[in-house]
Design an enzyme around this catalytic site. Structure first.
Site, mmCIF file in Angstrom:
data_model
loop_
_atom_site.group_PDB
_atom_site.id
_atom_site.type_symbol
_atom_site.label_atom_id
_atom_site.label_comp_id
_atom_site.label_asym_id
_atom_site.label_seq_id
_atom_site.Cartn_x
_atom_site.Cartn_y
_atom_site.Cartn_z
ATOM 1 N N GLY A 195 12.463 8.589 10.541
ATOM 2 C CA GLY A 195 12.225 7.543 11.527
ATOM 3 C C GLY A 195 12.207 8.020 12.957
ATOM 4 O O GLY A 195 12.120 7.206 13.884
ATOM 5 N N GLU A 236 14.953 13.689 7.401
ATOM 6 C CA GLU A 236 13.604 13.739 6.847
ATOM 7 C C GLU A 236 12.552 13.123 7.776
ATOM 8 O O GLU A 236 11.991 12.062 7.483
ATOM 9 C CB GLU A 236 13.572 13.052 5.480
ATOM 10 N N PRO A 237 12.241 13.792 8.879
ATOM 11 C CA PRO A 237 11.173 13.297 9.755
ATOM 12 C C PRO A 237 9.800 13.471 9.107
ATOM 13 O O PRO A 237 9.574 14.411 8.336
ATOM 14 C CB PRO A 237 11.306 14.196 10.998
ATOM 15 N N GLY A 238 8.905 12.565 9.405
ATOM 16 C CA GLY A 238 7.523 12.677 8.945
ATOM 17 C C GLY A 238 6.590 12.621 10.131
ATOM 18 O O GLY A 238 6.015 13.616 10.559
ATOM 19 N N ARG A 239 6.466 11.412 10.691
ATOM 20 C CA ARG A 239 5.626 11.181 11.861
ATOM 21 C C ARG A 239 5.942 12.184 12.982
ATOM 22 O O ARG A 239 5.051 12.737 13.608
ATOM 23 C CB ARG A 239 5.875 9.757 12.362
ATOM 24 N N ARG A 275 -3.593 1.873 11.380
ATOM 25 C CA ARG A 275 -2.390 1.445 12.098
ATOM 26 C C ARG A 275 -2.656 0.345 13.139
ATOM 27 O O ARG A 275 -1.879 -0.626 13.221
ATOM 28 C CB ARG A 275 -1.710 2.643 12.756
ATOM 29 N N TYR A 279 -0.608 -2.846 11.961
ATOM 30 C CA TYR A 279 0.628 -3.030 12.702
ATOM 31 C C TYR A 279 0.433 -3.475 14.151
ATOM 32 O O TYR A 279 1.415 -3.683 14.870
ATOM 33 C CB TYR A 279 1.421 -1.719 12.735
ATOM 34 N N CYS A 308 -16.820 -4.062 8.297
ATOM 35 C CA CYS A 308 -17.218 -5.473 8.347
ATOM 36 C C CYS A 308 -15.993 -6.373 8.212
ATOM 37 O O CYS A 308 -15.785 -7.049 7.200
ATOM 38 C CB CYS A 308 -18.231 -5.761 7.232
ATOM 39 N N GLU A 309 -15.162 -6.357 9.237
ATOM 40 C CA GLU A 309 -13.960 -7.191 9.338
ATOM 41 C C GLU A 309 -13.691 -7.434 10.813
ATOM 42 O O GLU A 309 -13.737 -6.509 11.629
ATOM 43 C CB GLU A 309 -12.737 -6.494 8.731
#
Length: 379
Positions: A195, A236-239, A275, A279, A308-309
């Site tokens: 996180g 455990e970082p990801g981003r 994203r 979000y 197409c949205e």
């Protein structure tokens, strides 16, 4: 930002000596990136058998993979155990299934510490509104299940949310899991989750890693002293490791206006970077074809994709240097949850990926073709 530098900063911000960094590889599973982190000494946090398979393929050992699958099926469990992974069980029923099938095994449990944080409700992974983890009040039941089958709970894990920028709030969340950890006599490690946030917006303050590392290390030193043995700290970082290294490049293909808005259409969409749509996230956008930031050269535009949205919008009312058709826009901080969350919606091919290093620029994923889109369809 260099991936190697990000890994070293995540590792070295903790003065506590007995520690391990696991890459939450759901952020970006390209094999070239996994190989970079393997060479740095990183371990892996995997949330699916496919991620386990990818990690094993590039050379990670099963013992260095924590499998944190949600709602694990029998097939998931068998594959992870047979691959030598440490299973991280987030439900009492899963824990019992694992211990019954593989008695005398060593497992980790994921605890919901009743604390959550993050940039959006969808990424808050602690608290009563979250589906994740064994609630903290049920940890005694977890220990009873393990003991019933001769298994040992050697790890306890939490993850409260994503893109956290407040070191104090992050450090405070650890109190609950340490309180629960005192119950487990066979404990070898405590995984405080990931996180770690990055500043997506220009005015956001970067996470104070030094403060976070100092507070967490002090807490762990005290806890280990109380337990009479040194408990390993896992994080455990990801981003944090990959987001700022990635840029999505798109070409402007259409510009049009109505009485209220000027729309800039590009040859990409939320099938490539979801994203902003999912979000409401902010991503900095740079017009690489016009870097003139003088006031006279600015205009307010809405950047839209080719899906197409109506929700396919990268930025609303963004002030940027004037844009022309043919200009190339750089959508920044797209290294995490970009390709890994991409799709072929509207039968739009997925993008190529290129790795830039000091010595070379190398293609690490081919752009999909129309043939690729249909190759698994059975007529």
């Amino acid at each position: 930002m260099c991936i190697r530098d990000r890994y070293q900063s995540a590792l070295n911000c903790f003065p506590y000596q007995k520690k391990r960094v696991l890459y939450a590889c759901k952020a970006n599973t390209n094999l070239a990136i996994l190989k970079i982190l393997l060479s740095e000494g990183c371990s892996i946090d995997a949330v699916s058998p496919g991620e386990v398979y990818a990690a094993l393929k590039v050379g990670f050992k099963g013992e260095n993979i924590l499998y944190t699958g949600d709602n694990m099926s029998d097939e998931d469990i068998n594959f992870a155990v047979q691959s030598g992974c440490i299973l991280n069980c987030g439900a009492l029923s899963t824990l019992e299934k694992v211990c019954k099938r593989y008695p005398d095994t060593q497992v980790c449990i994921r605890v919901n510490p009743d604390v959550g944080d993050g940039h959006h409700n969808h990424v808050i992974t602690g608290g009563v509104k979250s589906k994740f983890g064994i609630f903290q009040s049920d940890t005694t039941k977890a220990l009873e299940i393990a003991q019933q089958y001769g298994a040992k709970i050697v790890g306890i894990h939490q993850h409260i949310g994503s893109n956290i920028l407040d070191a104090e709030k992050y450090a405070q969340s650890i109190g609950n899991i340490l309180s629960a950890a005192k119950e487990f006599p066979d404990l070898k490690f405590i995984d405080i989750g990931g996180g770690f946030g990055i500043p997506y917006k220009p005015n956001e303050t970067r996470l104070n890693l030094e403060e976070l590392g100092r507070k967490v290390s002090n807490t762990f030193e005290e806890f280990s002293s109380q337990q009479g043995r040194e408990i390993e700290l896992w994080v455990e970082p990801g981003r944090f490791l990959v987001a700022e290294s990635g840029v999505l490049l798109a070409t402007v293909t259409c510009i049009k206006s109505n009485p209220e808005y000027k729309y800039v259409g590009i040859d990409s969409g939320f099938n490539h970077l979801v994203r902003p749509t999912m979000y409401g996230c902010y991503h900095e956008i740079i017009n690489t074809s016009n870097r003139d930031k003088s006031e006279a050269n600015q205009e307010k535009v809405t950047i839209v994709g080719n899906i197409c949205e109506s929700g396919d919008v990268f930025a609303r009312d963004r002030v940027l240097p004037k844009i022309l058709e043919g200009d190339v826009l750089a959508i920044m901080h797209a290294g995490a949850y970009g390709f890994s969350m991409s799709s072929t919606y509207n039968l739009r091919p997925q993008t190529a990926e290129v790795l830039l290093t000091n010595s070379e620029n190398r293609l690490i994923r081919k752009r999909q073709t129309f043939e690729d889109l249909l190759k698994d369809v059975v007529e």
